[in-house]
Write an enzyme that holds these catalytic residues in place. Structure first.
Site, PDB file in Angstrom:
ATOM      1  N   SER A   1       0.832  -1.193   0.000  1.00  0.00           N
ATOM      2  CA  SER A   1       0.000   0.000   0.000  1.00  0.00           C
ATOM      3  C   SER A   1       0.862   1.237   0.000  1.00  0.00           C
ATOM      4  O   SER A   1       2.044   1.195   0.353  1.00  0.00           O
ATOM      5  CB  SER A   1      -0.861   0.014   1.261  1.00  0.00           C
ATOM      6  OG  SER A   1       0.004   0.175   2.377  1.00  0.00           O
ATOM      7  N   LYS A   2       0.216   2.345  -0.373  1.00  0.00           N
ATOM      8  CA  LYS A   2       1.010   3.565  -0.478  1.00  0.00           C
ATOM      9  C   LYS A   2       1.395   4.135   0.881  1.00  0.00           C
ATOM     10  O   LYS A   2       2.196   5.051   0.950  1.00  0.00           O
ATOM     11  CB  LYS A   2       0.328   4.594  -1.364  1.00  0.00           C
ATOM     12  CG  LYS A   2      -1.040   5.017  -0.958  1.00  0.00           C
ATOM     13  CD  LYS A   2      -1.548   6.046  -1.961  1.00  0.00           C
ATOM     14  CE  LYS A   2      -3.041   6.238  -1.788  1.00  0.00           C
ATOM     15  NZ  LYS A   2      -3.697   6.736  -2.942  1.00  0.00           N
ATOM     16  N   ARG A   3       0.796   3.605   1.935  1.00  0.00           N
ATOM     17  CA  ARG A   3       1.227   4.070   3.259  1.00  0.00           C
ATOM     18  C   ARG A   3       2.677   3.661   3.531  1.00  0.00           C
ATOM     19  O   ARG A   3       3.399   4.315   4.253  1.00  0.00           O
ATOM     20  CB  ARG A   3       0.313   3.509   4.349  1.00  0.00           C
ATOM     21  CG  ARG A   3      -0.856   4.435   4.629  1.00  0.00           C
ATOM     22  CD  ARG A   3      -1.661   3.986   5.820  1.00  0.00           C
ATOM     23  NE  ARG A   3      -0.878   3.782   7.012  1.00  0.00           N
ATOM     24  CZ  ARG A   3      -1.010   2.722   7.824  1.00  0.00           C
ATOM     25  NH1 ARG A   3      -1.881   1.779   7.539  1.00  0.00           N
ATOM     26  NH2 ARG A   3      -0.280   2.605   8.897  1.00  0.00           N
ATOM     27  N   HIS A   4       3.085   2.537   2.944  1.00  0.00           N
ATOM     28  CA  HIS A   4       4.436   2.038   3.212  1.00  0.00           C
ATOM     29  C   HIS A   4       5.385   2.178   2.020  1.00  0.00           C
ATOM     30  O   HIS A   4       6.586   2.226   2.190  1.00  0.00           O
ATOM     31  CB  HIS A   4       4.387   0.547   3.577  1.00  0.00           C
ATOM     32  CG  HIS A   4       3.651   0.269   4.838  1.00  0.00           C
ATOM     33  ND1 HIS A   4       2.279   0.300   4.916  1.00  0.00           N
ATOM     34  CD2 HIS A   4       4.097  -0.042   6.073  1.00  0.00           C
ATOM     35  CE1 HIS A   4       1.923   0.005   6.156  1.00  0.00           C
ATOM     36  NE2 HIS A   4       2.992  -0.197   6.868  1.00  0.00           N
ATOM     37  N   ASN A   5       4.845   2.135   0.825  1.00  0.00           N
ATOM     38  CA  ASN A   5       5.705   2.109  -0.358  1.00  0.00           C
ATOM     39  C   ASN A   5       5.101   2.954  -1.470  1.00  0.00           C
ATOM     40  O   ASN A   5       3.916   3.261  -1.436  1.00  0.00           O
ATOM     41  CB  ASN A   5       5.828   0.669  -0.878  1.00  0.00           C
ATOM     42  CG  ASN A   5       6.738  -0.176  -0.020  1.00  0.00           C
ATOM     43  OD1 ASN A   5       7.923   0.096   0.075  1.00  0.00           O
ATOM     44  ND2 ASN A   5       6.179  -1.174   0.633  1.00  0.00           N
TER      45      ASN A   5
END
Ligand code: GLU
Length: 470
Positions: free
Chosen positions: A263-267
């Protein structure tokens, strides 16, 4: 194509498809799916079909179809059939295939394999709530409208209720023959009568996808793991309609390092963002192919053509792949190092221009400066974007370097000097309190380079930064 349970016959041309829903930016997980499909199509001399699944009116973003196509092309993933390319099984945009879905919906209705449902969203929610209260974790449709009489239907219709068409799930179970997952079974008892035509009149994803995979003669439906639970539903529809069944291959998810779904929260997940970060298509492609597939040895550097000859489903992993940002950066550094200097200079110049650090067109002096910069930093860069903060910290003094100084910078003594500075700075364990501004020019003086110290800062600052980060 004949059905093969555990492995594919790579000598038979396979028709593969990538079927994105253009609802936003291109996600790297989708690109990996597209890539695997492309590789199998190319390996077997088959066809790679691009089908646009734009049936979810509320989520459809017309501009993201063009973005998705541009992104696939950026990776070199060309398709043989698609909305723009045409082909014998078109149209390839689902919104243009409504008459086809209508025909099959009528067939199911006439054969008593489907019925109209008049339940309101509130009624459906209340049903689900009641089931949850009884401890049913995955609530399903109660079947309330399954046996309505003609009068009851007419009355509900007169009330002006919207209607959707539901498929009658037959008793029993469905076994999916999956080329990666094996043979998962799905008990129909867990699956409620599902909607195939929405109250808007449009087909649901499962209905449209199943019909299209059959009519487009798709041999293997290769897609993300999250669609495995849709497969029994799609198979039931194909069997009810007497349509051709494809084989299935569900590719394990890509996870963040903490094991959550990528997910864009991590990557970074959007292809466009990667491009803006200065990641090259070849690096991202190598990174993606190795997320879920392995060549059987340590190799990590492939061209698309090489992969097209060697990719196989047998080497796709059964468990989820963990995203590795450091590996991507290392791959990108490797790909940058392969580039001819001229190309690298152009990339840096345009990144500087995008960041307002260079005029357009670039003056000759700046071109020289970029060359000098790349001599000093080129090998170190993991992405072109890495260069920007360094350029920012140097630009004021650096862009105006006179040509004569640049010539001097290329001398052997400068290289020795830089080497000595590197060794000196690298040998330090603590920078604070050290009079670097004096020490380094002093080393420069030893080499007779006093006058050039201003330019030298460009090179030794990176060494200082490295130590500071330790
Ligand atoms: N449109 C679906 C998606 O983007 C495709 C699923 C499939 O490949 O069947 O998730």
């Amino acid at each position: 194509m004949t059905k093969v349970e555990s492995h594919l016959d790579y000598s038979t041309p396979l028709r593969m498809r990538y079927a994105p829903s253009p609802t936003g930016q291109t996600h790297v997980g989708g690109v990996r799916t597209a890539l695997f499909n492309y590789l199998l199509a190319r390996r077997t001399g088959g066809a790679f079909v691009l089908r646009v699944e734009d049936t979810d009116e509320s989520r459809y973003r017309p501009e993201s179809e063009a973005t998705m196509m541009r992104d696939l092309r950026w990776f070199g993933l060309s398709w043989d059939e698609g909305p723009d390319a045409g082909g014998p099984y078109g149209p390839y945009r689902q919104s243009a295939r409504h008459d086809i879905y209508d025909k099959y919906a009528r067939q199911l209705l006439q054969n008593n394999q489907a019925y109209w449902c008049y339940c309101t969203p509130e009624e459906l929610e209340a049903d689900r709530e009641a089931q949850r209260a009884r401890g049913i974790q995955a609530p399903r449709y109660s079947g309330r409208c399954r046996n309505l009489s003609a009068q009851e239907s007419a009355a509900l219709q007169t009330e002006g209720r919207p209607k959707s068409l539901r498929f009658i799930v037959p008793p029993g179970e469905t076994t999916v023959h999956d080329l990666i997952k094996g043979e998962p079974h799905f008990d129909h008892h867990q699956i409620g009568d599902f909607v195939i035509v929405k109250s808007t009149g449009g087909p649901t994803y499962n209905f449209a996808a199943a019909v299209d995979d059959a009519l487009m003669n798709i041999d293997v439906v290769l897609r993300g793991d999250e669609h495995l639970s849709n497969t029994p539903v799609q198979l039931m529809l194909l069997r009810a309609l007497g349509l051709r069944e494809p084989l299935y291959a569900h590719v394990p998810l890509i996870l963040n390092e903490d094991q959550s779904k990528l997910s864009k929260r991590h990557n970074t997940v959007g292809v466009d963002e990667y491009r803006k970060e200065g990641v090259l298509a070849s690096a991202l492609l190598n990174h993606l192919v190795l997320l879920g597939w392995s060549p059987g040895d340590e190799r990590e550097d492939f061209t698309l053509d090489e992969l097209s000859k060697m990719f196989s489903l047998e080497r796709v992993h059964k468990s989820a792949a963990v995203y590795n940002a450091a590996r991507l950066r290392a791959f990108n550094q490797r790909e940058l190092r392969k580039l001819p200097r001229e190309e690298l200079s152009k990339m840096l110049a345009s990144a500087m221009q995008e960041n307002g650090l260079l005029e357009n067109p670039a003056p000759d002096a700046a071109i020289h400066w970029i060359d000098t910069f790349l001599d000093a930093y080129g090998e170190e860069l993991h992405t072109i974007a890495d260069a920007i903060p360094i350029v920012k910290s140097l630009r004021d003094e650096a862009i105006v370097i006179p040509a004569i100084e640049l010539e001097r910078l290329r001398s052997r003594e400068v290289l020795f000097f830089l080497d000595s500075v590197s060794q000196y700075v690298a040998s330090l364990s603590e920078l604070r309190g050290l009079p670097l501004n004096k020490t380094i020019p002093a080393i420069g003086e030893e080499f007779g380079l006093k006058k050039k110290m201003r330019i030298m800062q460009c090179a030794w600052r990176s060494q200082v930064r490295k130590v500071a980060r330790r």
